[in-house]
Structure formats: structure tokens, C-alpha cells
Write a protein that holds these residues in place. Structure first.
Motif, PDB file in Angstrom:
ATOM      1  N   GLY A 192       0.747  -1.228   0.098  1.00  0.00           N
ATOM      2  CA  GLY A 192      -0.059  -0.046   0.022  1.00  0.00           C
ATOM      3  C   GLY A 192       0.846   1.092   0.006  1.00  0.00           C
ATOM      4  N   LYS A 193       2.210   1.240   0.057  1.00  0.00           N
ATOM      5  CA  LYS A 193       3.128   2.342   0.186  1.00  0.00           C
ATOM      6  C   LYS A 193       3.722   2.503  -1.397  1.00  0.00           C
ATOM      7  CE  LYS A 193       6.771   4.615   2.417  1.00  0.00           C
ATOM      8  NZ  LYS A 193       7.957   3.983   3.215  1.00  0.00           N
ATOM      9  N   LEU A 194       3.765   3.520  -1.849  1.00  0.00           N
ATOM     10  CA  LEU A 194       4.353   4.009  -3.196  1.00  0.00           C
ATOM     11  C   LEU A 194       5.768   4.219  -3.052  1.00  0.00           C
ATOM     12  CD1 LEU A 194       3.985   4.735  -6.238  1.00  0.00           C
ATOM     13  CD2 LEU A 194       3.633   7.069  -5.698  1.00  0.00           C
ATOM     14  N   ASN A 195       6.722   3.262  -3.640  1.00  0.00           N
ATOM     15  CA  ASN A 195       7.972   3.311  -3.866  1.00  0.00           C
ATOM     16  C   ASN A 195       8.589   3.966  -5.021  1.00  0.00           C
ATOM     17  OD1 ASN A 195       8.522   2.439  -1.120  1.00  0.00           O
ATOM     18  ND2 ASN A 195       8.152   0.188  -1.965  1.00  0.00           N
ATOM     19  N   SER A 196       8.907   5.147  -4.818  1.00  0.00           N
ATOM     20  CA  SER A 196       9.630   5.804  -6.206  1.00  0.00           C
ATOM     21  C   SER A 196      11.055   6.174  -6.297  1.00  0.00           C
ATOM     22  CB  SER A 196       8.937   7.311  -6.087  1.00  0.00           C
ATOM     23  OG  SER A 196       9.326   8.022  -7.420  1.00  0.00           O
TER      24      SER A 196
END
Length: 161
Positions: free
Chosen positions: A116-120
Motif C-alpha cells: 500500500g506504500k508507493l516506492n518511487s
């Protein structure tokens, strides 16, 4: 209007509308396939965009890669992840150095959502030299690196306030 006049008008309209792309547009379109293939995680097709003997520095390359097997190995490791990845160019520009050599430069972002966490990863800076070989544009030089953090603001001294 006669048949010849209609044909001439059609050719003129195509020429004015940009229907005839030049080497910069053609090479940039060919390079843009990189992002589509990267997202599909098809490391073999990504590696196939590179010419034999291409000079390659991936984001995490320790050394210059110069063999097709080395490029394939890099993308196999980079894309061997069950989590879907998105690749979004932020801006690309292309400069024709000749009819068969084009420099493409710009930046892009790679993103994955994990738990659920966006890793960019990015923005990333990239340059590529494309060369037309026969009827195909191939990457002959590639460099990708992380964009450095902006410099820290200088501390204010009593005299600068």
C-alpha cells in the motif's frame, strides 16, 4: 480542382502537418519503447533495444557494461520482481546529430506500490545515443543515474538577515 492539384494539395498538407518525421522524432519514438517494455518487465525485449557493443550504465551499474549478455543480465535483475512497476518519462528531448545518430536526454520516474506504500525511484536522469542500423534504431550508449538532492540552503548569519 483537378486530380493533380488535389494530389499536390494532399502532399503539401502532409508535409505541413508533420507527417514526415525526421531522425530526432523517429529515434525518440523508438527509445520510448523502453518505457513500455520496462513496465511489461520483459527483460529480453528491453535488452534487445540495445546494439551489440552498446556502452551501458544502468542506475545501479558498478561498471560499464559493453556486451549484450551484460545488458540482459542487468535488466533481468532489475525487472525480476513480482510487484508491478510503472515507468513514466517526465521529459525527453531528442537532438539529431546526423540522419543516423540522435541524442535522447531527459528524466523519468520508476514506481512500485508495496504494501500500500508507493516506492518511487526518481526522478532519474538518462541519456541515450540512438543509431539507425538498417531500418532499426538501436541504443548504442546509455547512462541512467539518480538525480542529486538539491543543495542545502546556506545557513543565515546575523549579517545576512
Amino acid at each position: 480542382m483537378g486530380t493533380r492539384s488535389k494530389a499536390a494539395a494532399a502532399v503539401l498538407a502532409l508535409a505541413c502537418s508533420g507527417a514526415f518525421a525526421g531522425p530526432a522524432e523517429d529515434a525518440q519514438a523508438a527509445f520510448s519503447e523502453f518505457f513500455k517494455l520496462f513496465v511489461s518487465r520483459n527483460h529480453a525485449q528491453v535488452a534487445a533495444l540495445f546494439a551489440p557493443g552498446a556502452q551501458f550504465y544502468g542506475t545501479n551499474s558498478m561498471d560499464l557494461v559493453t556486451t549484450p549478455d551484460g545488458v540482459l543480465k542487468y535488466f533481468t535483475g532489475a525487472l525480476d520482481n513480482p510487484v508491478p512497476v510503472q515507468a513514466r518519462p517526465i521529459g525527453l528531448t531528442a537532438t539529431a546529430l546526423s540522419d543516423t545518430v540522435v541524442l535522447v536526454a531527459g528524466s523519468w520516474v520508476s514506481e512500485r506500490t508495496v504494501d500500500g506504500k508507493l516506492n518511487s525511484s526518481g526522478p532519474l536522469r538518462m541519456t541515450a545515443v540512438m543509431q539507425k542500423r538498417g531500418d532499426r534504431w538501436a541504443v548504442v550508449q546509455f547512462h541512467n543515474s539518480r538525480q542529486p538532492a538539491p543543495p542545502a540552503a546556506a545557513p543565515q548569519t546575523p549579517a545576512s538577515r
